[in-house]
Scaffold this active site. Structure first.
Site, PDB file in Angstrom:
ATOM      1  N   SER A  84       0.790  -1.025   0.101  1.00 39.33           N
ATOM      2  CA  SER A  84       0.075   0.034   0.006  1.00 39.33           C
ATOM      3  C   SER A  84       0.848   0.911  -0.131  1.00 39.33           C
ATOM      4  O   SER A  84       1.505   1.635  -0.972  1.00 39.33           O
ATOM      5  CB  SER A  84      -1.091   0.176   1.158  1.00 39.33           C
ATOM      6  N   HIS A 193      -8.711  -0.121   0.590  1.00 40.87           N
ATOM      7  CA  HIS A 193      -8.304  -1.038  -0.542  1.00 40.87           C
ATOM      8  C   HIS A 193     -10.142  -1.793  -0.918  1.00 40.87           C
ATOM      9  O   HIS A 193      -9.943  -2.889  -1.342  1.00 40.87           O
ATOM     10  CB  HIS A 193      -7.235  -2.062  -0.445  1.00 40.87           C
TER      11      HIS A 193
END
Length: 305
Positions: A84, A193
């Protein structure tokens, strides 16, 4: 030794994070001072660096400082990936994005995510000792009760799911009914996400438009596509990353296919190193987040052939 970097994302933090490196490593100190100038705040002050509001920029600054130290001794790695947020540190390391520009972009990204989390609160849980097929089926069943998505495919047996309280509960019930014993709630109020981050993704799309990216000096594997970032699509991939699941396990496999036989996690904690142990030999995995772990890597790396 064919080295691969793993860059920490929203991982474990600890008090006075990186302060020993700042005191003892000139390159690290220069990096943190550069971050202070870019962000117009004193990142050498532990109370500023450790402030939760500054978590994302602190992790990128710390990871970049450590990477610059290691680069002096070992040069560029064969490839890199990050979980990420860690992708931004990886792209900086590969000369794809100016460090100061990255910090300012990440600071804004953090604000966008916080705002999206307030507007669309969600919950997340880690599903342990299961399969992707089982989780995907649980998500399908859970979605009949409320929004729920697979968010992070961390390993082949650890997957994080996130979404609404109702959807998460329904998916959890399904997993328990089918023999999955461990579904661990995470202390998060956002469903990263997943489509719950659409607002943040839209804001990032506007913000990133005028940011300049360069050709990468080595391969950086994207969590979103499980393939190396390409300079002509890098912006869209980072935009998409906020609302799509991460595939860290695939990224590690891609690094091994590039020839990587030794991985080192740069930044706070050792979570990614532990994930990598499922793919890379245990004695060829390291993490660096302090002077002690830095010196440990320096000594042991000489023994890795």
């Amino acid at each position: 030794m064919k080295l691969g970097y793993l860059f920490s994302g929203q991982g474990k933090q600890f008090d006075e994070m990186g302060q020993d490196l700042y005191q003892q490593e000139p390159v690290y100190r220069q990096t943190i001072d550069q971050a202070s100038e870019a962000l117009n705040m004193d990142m050498s002050d532990a109370t500023v660096f450790d402030n939760p509001v500054n978590t994302q920029v602190a992790i990128v600054a710390m990871s970049t400082g450590i990477e610059r130290i290691i680069n002096q001794d070992f040069g560029d790695p064969v490839g890199a990936t990050g979980l990420s947020l860690g992708e931004y540190s990886a792209i900086v390391a590969a000369k794809g994005l100016d460090f100061s520009d990255a910090l300012q972009l990440v600071r804004d990204r953090s604000h966008y995510m916080d705002q999206a989390g307030q507007d669309h609160p969600g919950k997340m849980a880690a599903v342990l000792k299961t399969t992707a097929d089982m989780v995907d089926q649980a998500v399908k069943v859970g979605s009949k009760k409320g929004e729920i998505y697979a968010a992070n495919y961390n390993t082949d047996s650890q997957i994080v799911i996130g979404g609404s309280i109702e959807g998460l509960q329904a998916a959890t019930d399904y997993l328990h009914e089918h023999g999955v014993k461990r579904v661990v709630p995470l202390k998060m109020t956002v469903a990263s996400h997943t489509p719950f981050m659409q607002e943040a993704s839209d804001l990032l799309a506007k913000r990133i438009r005028d940011v300049s990216f360069n050709q990468l000096a080595f391969s950086v594997i994207s969590n979103t596509t499980s393939q190396p970032f390409e300079v002509n699509t890098i912006k869209q991939t980072l935009i998409d990353q906020l609302i799509n699941p991460t595939h860290f396990y695939n990224c590690i496999q891609q690094l091994t296919q590039l020839g990587v036989d030794t991985v080192v996690e740069l930044g706070p904690g050792d979570t990614l190193m532990k994930f990598a142990k499922n793919v890379v030999a245990n004695d060829h995995t390291f993490h660096i987040d302090s002077v002690k772990t830095l010196n440990d890597f320096r000594s042991k790396a000489k023994l890795v052939k």
